[in-house]
Design an enzyme around this catalytic site. Sequence first.
Site, PDB file in Angstrom:
ATOM      1  N   LYS A   1     -30.730  17.866 -30.236  1.00 16.87           N
ATOM      2  CA  LYS A   1     -30.961  17.385 -31.599  1.00 16.87           C
ATOM      3  C   LYS A   1     -30.019  18.066 -32.581  1.00 16.87           C
ATOM      4  O   LYS A   1     -29.367  17.402 -33.408  1.00 16.87           O
ATOM      5  CB  LYS A   1     -32.410  17.651 -32.014  1.00 16.87           C
TER       6      LYS A   1
ATOM      7  N   THR B   1     -35.541  21.057 -39.560  1.00 14.65           N
ATOM      8  CA  THR B   1     -34.108  20.947 -39.313  1.00 14.65           C
ATOM      9  C   THR B   1     -33.757  19.468 -39.308  1.00 14.65           C
ATOM     10  O   THR B   1     -34.178  18.725 -38.412  1.00 14.65           O
ATOM     11  CB  THR B   1     -33.719  21.594 -37.972  1.00 14.65           C
TER      12      THR B   1
ATOM     13  N   LYS C   1     -27.558  26.051 -40.787  1.00 15.72           N
ATOM     14  CA  LYS C   1     -28.287  25.932 -39.522  1.00 15.72           C
ATOM     15  C   LYS C   1     -27.495  25.112 -38.512  1.00 15.72           C
ATOM     16  O   LYS C   1     -27.374  25.482 -37.332  1.00 15.72           O
ATOM     17  CB  LYS C   1     -29.656  25.280 -39.785  1.00 15.72           C
TER      18      LYS C   1
END
Length: 289
Positions: free
Chosen positions: A236, A86, A161
């Site tokens: 994050k 990611t 995502k």
Amino acid sequence: MKIAFIGLGNMGAPMARNLMDAGHEVIGCDPVATPDGITMAATNAEAVGGADAVITMLPNGKILSAVAAEIHPAMRKGAVHIDCSTVDVTSARDVASAAEAAGLGALDAPVSGGIGGAAGGTLTFMVGGSDAAFETAKPLFDIMGQKAVHCGPAGNGQAAKICNNMILGVTMIATCEAFALADKLGLDRQAMFDVVSTSSGYSWTMNAYCPAPGVGPQSPADNGYKPGFASELMLKDLGLSQMAAEAVDADTPMGQLANQLYKSFVEDEDGKGTDFSAMLPRFEKRGRV
């Protein structure tokens, strides 16, 4: 297929084992981890030599870019680089462009489902890249996960995502706020769950991952808030969402506030190392600011 797997931590190692159990040849490389049962190469370049597909699972875009620069020249023409990290959208698109310039296929394919999904082969993959590369990788996604959605060109997997997890972070905060408010109003938590889980407040964070211990299905709240999905990982992802929003001039006030709250929780309070649903005990202890 011969597969190189770079990044064999808590997510990568079980994903690699599932591919091996399905009959694929897997060569791994990781600067720290040496998981049992996986043949390891000394260097990334050695691992990818002759591979049909190279899967990377790395911490951030900077490391991904460095690893890509190392492995692309060593990969055989026509092989596919499948990045399951990611990272920011820009890094994903830059790595895909570099792969294509080297005669390789490229996919950004971040995952949802956590460590349990990696071990159980039930991950969801959000995939960006060409149709041809997706068709090559689809049998591998089917082994490692339960669903793979082709979201469009390079970078769109990361975009999906990031947007998904921005919703997740905002929704978890709202769910925790509501439980803390219900407590102070004298509303029983089970009654709160029974109403909201079948009413317009229904959400994944309420119904499937309830942050209140002893209410709803089993969740990290029932295990002392030990991470399924750590607060620092949510931070994050929220940071990536705001980086992307700034890049395209998108107004995301709720995502921005969620990012600020998780930043305070992780960096200034006691949130680091806890599940992201541990926002509930945080709100329990606080009064109105």
